[in-house]
Design a protein around this motif. Structure first.
Motif, PDB file in Angstrom:
ATOM      1  N   ILE A   1       0.864  -1.177   0.000  1.00  0.00           N
ATOM      2  CA  ILE A   1       0.000   0.000   0.000  1.00  0.00           C
ATOM      3  C   ILE A   1       0.902   1.228   0.000  1.00  0.00           C
ATOM      4  CG2 ILE A   1      -1.772   1.319   1.223  1.00  0.00           C
ATOM      5  CD1 ILE A   1      -2.704  -1.291   2.501  1.00  0.00           C
ATOM      6  N   HIS A   2       0.705   2.114  -0.952  1.00  0.00           N
ATOM      7  CA  HIS A   2       1.478   3.346  -1.055  1.00  0.00           C
ATOM      8  C   HIS A   2       0.621   4.494  -0.526  1.00  0.00           C
ATOM      9  CE1 HIS A   2       4.176   0.994  -3.545  1.00  0.00           C
ATOM     10  NE2 HIS A   2       3.169   0.695  -4.352  1.00  0.00           N
ATOM     11  N   LEU A   3       1.049   5.099   0.569  1.00  0.00           N
ATOM     12  CA  LEU A   3       0.331   6.218   1.185  1.00  0.00           C
ATOM     13  C   LEU A   3       0.976   7.527   0.737  1.00  0.00           C
ATOM     14  CD1 LEU A   3       0.086   4.865   4.844  1.00  0.00           C
ATOM     15  CD2 LEU A   3      -1.702   4.778   3.095  1.00  0.00           C
ATOM     16  N   ILE A   4       0.202   8.400   0.102  1.00  0.00           N
ATOM     17  CA  ILE A   4       0.735   9.658  -0.430  1.00  0.00           C
ATOM     18  C   ILE A   4      -0.062  10.829   0.145  1.00  0.00           C
ATOM     19  CG2 ILE A   4       1.180  11.015  -2.516  1.00  0.00           C
ATOM     20  CD1 ILE A   4       1.286   8.345  -4.051  1.00  0.00           C
ATOM     21  N   ARG A   5       0.650  11.805   0.664  1.00  0.00           N
ATOM     22  CA  ARG A   5      -0.004  13.012   1.171  1.00  0.00           C
ATOM     23  C   ARG A   5      -0.348  13.941   0.003  1.00  0.00           C
ATOM     24  NH1 ARG A   5       2.513  17.844   4.920  1.00  0.00           N
ATOM     25  NH2 ARG A   5       0.524  18.821   5.434  1.00  0.00           N
ATOM     26  N   HIS A   6      -1.496  14.589   0.085  1.00  0.00           N
ATOM     27  CA  HIS A   6      -1.932  15.517  -0.963  1.00  0.00           C
ATOM     28  C   HIS A   6      -0.922  16.636  -1.189  1.00  0.00           C
ATOM     29  CE1 HIS A   6      -2.879  18.746   1.865  1.00  0.00           C
ATOM     30  NE2 HIS A   6      -3.419  17.828   2.647  1.00  0.00           N
ATOM     31  N   GLY A   7      -1.018  17.303  -2.336  1.00  0.00           N
ATOM     32  CA  GLY A   7      -0.150  18.428  -2.650  1.00  0.00           C
ATOM     33  C   GLY A   7      -0.470  19.650  -1.808  1.00  0.00           C
TER      34      GLY A   7
END
Length: 237
Positions: free
Chosen positions: A6-12
């Motif tokens: 699972i790749h967790l990415i914070r919004h821009g």
């Protein structure tokens, strides 16, 4: 044994980030600078593809997904919304420290108290963890071996402080806008201990050329947090 990632990415970046405001439930779009930075990061690579895509329903996350994964049709998961800061929405830490004594109590409690009219830390943690566990269970059931989740800083820190290996505190998992972490879930270990290995920082290419390439992920995470925020400093998530 098959593992799941699972790749967790914070919004821009949003205007709230640029101003240092607490923006949780307020539905801000990406700032122009934030969208441009995401496009530049995407051009450099380092954002893995996946079989399934998920997003917080808030606009800044949906726009981030559209930039990084334009072909994706993400499932919107309400449990991955940012915390609601209530009466503190749109204000900076400096403003709140001067205006509201309850804010200092909230900070001293490690954000476990409840902002006026907002969401308590316990309620926030419960809904985020419930959503994450549901996502993992669904991936295991359907044998979906990879997923991308675009969400908020507070959500990522909650997930990793609860389930991440190596074990680290909430603030150790601070990450910059447009960045995040990759988790590996081994079914047997998950069923037994409900933990997930944090094995990479995203975008992957941003750390590939750093000195000390053998550093643990948590060391890289702490360095990124220090660069972005300073020691335990918290703005918008």
């Amino acid at each position: 044994m098959q593992s799941y990632v699972i790749h967790l990415i914070r919004h821009g970046t949003t205007e709230g980030n640029l101003l240092g405001q607490y923006i949780g439930s307020t539905d801000l779009p990406l700032a122009k600078e934030g969208a441009e930075r995401l496009r530049e990061q995407k051009r450099k690579g380092g954002y893995p593809a996946a079989q399934a895509y998920y997003s917080s329903p808030l606009l800044r996350c949906r726009q981030t997904m559209e930039i990084l994964y334009p072909e994706a049709e993400p499932v919107l998961l309400d449990g991955f919304r940012e915390s609601d800061f209530g009466a503190w929405e749109g204000k900076t830490a400096k403003e709140l420290a001067e205006e509201d004594p309850a804010f200092l109590e909230w900070m001293e409690s490690g954000a476990k108290a409840t902002p006026p009219g907002g969401e308590s830390g316990a309620v926030f943690m419960h809904r985020v963890c419930a959503q994450f566990e549901s996502l993992v269970e669904d991936m295991l059931r359907t044998r979906t071996t990879s997923a991308v989740v675009v969400t908020h800083g507070g959500v990522i820190m909650t997930i990793l402080s609860a389930y991440g290996l190596p074990k680290a505190g909430f603030y150790d998992w601070l990450t910059e806008n447009g960045c995040g972490y990759s988790l590996r879930i081994t079914p047997g270990l998950w069923m037994r201990s409900m933990v997930a290995e944090v094995y990479a920082v995203l975008p992957e290419k941003e750390t590939a050329g750093e000195d000390g390439g053998g550093k643990l992920v948590i060391d890289l995470a702490r360095e990124a947090a220090q660069r972005a925020y300073g020691e335990k400093e918290k703005t918008e998530e």
